[in-house]
Scaffold this motif. Sequence first.
Motif, PDB file in Angstrom:
ATOM      1  N   GLY A 158       0.831  -1.205   0.000  1.00  0.00           N
ATOM      2  CA  GLY A 158       0.000   0.000   0.000  1.00  0.00           C
ATOM      3  C   GLY A 158       0.858   1.244   0.000  1.00  0.00           C
ATOM      4  N   ALA A 159       0.312   2.345   0.453  1.00  0.00           N
ATOM      5  CA  ALA A 159       1.045   3.609   0.449  1.00  0.00           C
ATOM      6  C   ALA A 159       1.327   4.036   1.873  1.00  0.00           C
ATOM      7  N   GLY A 160       2.455   4.671   2.061  1.00  0.00           N
ATOM      8  CA  GLY A 160       2.817   5.171   3.375  1.00  0.00           C
ATOM      9  C   GLY A 160       2.413   6.622   3.530  1.00  0.00           C
ATOM     10  N   TRP A 161       2.329   7.033   4.764  1.00  0.00           N
ATOM     11  CA  TRP A 161       2.000   8.426   5.045  1.00  0.00           C
ATOM     12  C   TRP A 161       3.220   9.086   5.660  1.00  0.00           C
ATOM     13  N   SER A 162       3.584  10.231   5.151  1.00  0.00           N
ATOM     14  CA  SER A 162       4.648  11.018   5.753  1.00  0.00           C
ATOM     15  C   SER A 162       4.503  12.440   5.268  1.00  0.00           C
ATOM     16  N   LEU A 194      10.080   3.918  -2.498  1.00  0.00           N
ATOM     17  CA  LEU A 194       9.719   4.930  -3.501  1.00  0.00           C
ATOM     18  C   LEU A 194       9.229   4.203  -4.743  1.00  0.00           C
ATOM     19  N   SER A 195       7.998   4.488  -5.136  1.00  0.00           N
ATOM     20  CA  SER A 195       7.400   3.894  -6.334  1.00  0.00           C
ATOM     21  C   SER A 195       6.711   4.985  -7.125  1.00  0.00           C
ATOM     22  N   LYS A 203      -0.342   1.336 -13.846  1.00  0.00           N
ATOM     23  CA  LYS A 203       0.556   0.368 -13.232  1.00  0.00           C
ATOM     24  C   LYS A 203       1.458   1.032 -12.195  1.00  0.00           C
ATOM     25  N   ILE A 204       1.850   0.227 -11.191  1.00  0.00           N
ATOM     26  CA  ILE A 204       2.776   0.657 -10.160  1.00  0.00           C
ATOM     27  C   ILE A 204       4.150   0.056 -10.432  1.00  0.00           C
ATOM     28  N   SER A 242       5.767   4.225  -0.927  1.00  0.00           N
ATOM     29  CA  SER A 242       5.019   2.987  -1.175  1.00  0.00           C
ATOM     30  C   SER A 242       5.155   1.957  -0.066  1.00  0.00           C
ATOM     31  N   ILE A 243       5.464   2.417   1.139  1.00  0.00           N
ATOM     32  CA  ILE A 243       5.483   1.502   2.265  1.00  0.00           C
ATOM     33  C   ILE A 243       5.158   2.305   3.512  1.00  0.00           C
TER      34      ILE A 243
END
Length: 383
Positions: free
Chosen positions: A144-148, A183-184, A192-193, A164-165
């Motif tokens: 999934g996606a990380g928050w920062s 980083l994605s 696409k990812i 992306s983490i």
Amino acid sequence: MYRVLLASIITFLISSCQGNDDKKFGFTIIENKKIKLDFETNEMASNSQFKNIDGTDYLFRFRDYQSPQNPQQLEVINLTEEKVKKIIDFPMEGANAFNELVNFHVHNFDSIFFHNEAFPLTFYLTDTSKNLKQKWEIEDMEIGAGWSSNASPFLIKDKLYFCSISTQSFYPDDQDFIDYKFLSYFNLNNGKIKEISSIDYPKIFKENFKNGKWYPWSGKPYFHHYNENIFVGFNMSPEISSIRQGKAVITELEVSSKKIAEAVSIDINDFASNQLRLIGSPQLGKMVYDYYRDKLIRLYKHPIEIDENEDRSNFYYRSKFSLLFFKLNGELAAEIELPKNTFNPSIIIPTEKGLLINTDNPFNPKNHEDYLEFAHVAFDNMP
């Protein structure tokens, strides 16, 4: 309009530091900016973005879905005219709901990107009228996606780069996480990812992590980009990973005169001690590329002693801060030491004259709760 306060120009002379005297510089406050807020806009934002659109400077501030007040609210602040232009509340329910938004990127008023941290990972394309133009649900994303707040997504051509983490609670029992790329990019053309394999954690992080040592909460990266150049760093390492002109580069910042916290064995259940260690530790923070001076700026938080019985609310801002200006080869070019209890360097905006720095420090006696305030600083003879 900018208000030049000629009668109250203040020059802060920087104290000397052994072995680094020639790189310490003073600065002058040349003007102040004050944006009037109201009960809707005077809450702390989760993250922010500066953007010049059609010759006008804007600051966008966003509160994520977990904000205790005004969640999923985006403010559009006209810095040139010093006023709040618009407040946009993105619905969390209904046919055009925006589900659990955590981060955003403004390309222009007609193209604003958001992403959530829920499953499935979802990207949204909207505008300042909150029209849901497009929605992409990514169901094959493993983490999934990380928050920062320091790793906001950014757009380069047709690729939306994002964290992306989830990197908020990295501890030595999470052994799998160190092997993932953080980083994605999301390809807007094909949905696409793709992970960026050339950007990785610093070597010392991996070595300590495998040996059961870590830096509390140090897993979150700091992203910055300018044009097609990407910079990535961490708060407990002088190592910078970057992609410049399409090539991956690893640079060691010259921080020998500054202490950075060392990795330690920690009790993952002792939240209070880990928080105390993090707040008190010396560390590198926010990262900004100053294209006017061709320097990479890193915020440095000096160590601070904290009594275990003290109230830790906002204590981070009681620390002393310095701005370290590096050449792109890692050489320290200059240091600006900021006076204590004056600045909130979560917002640093390079200008032709110097830097625009937020002054809403909770310990600043000149703070006004109803205003968002900045000092425009110019440097004394910076190379």
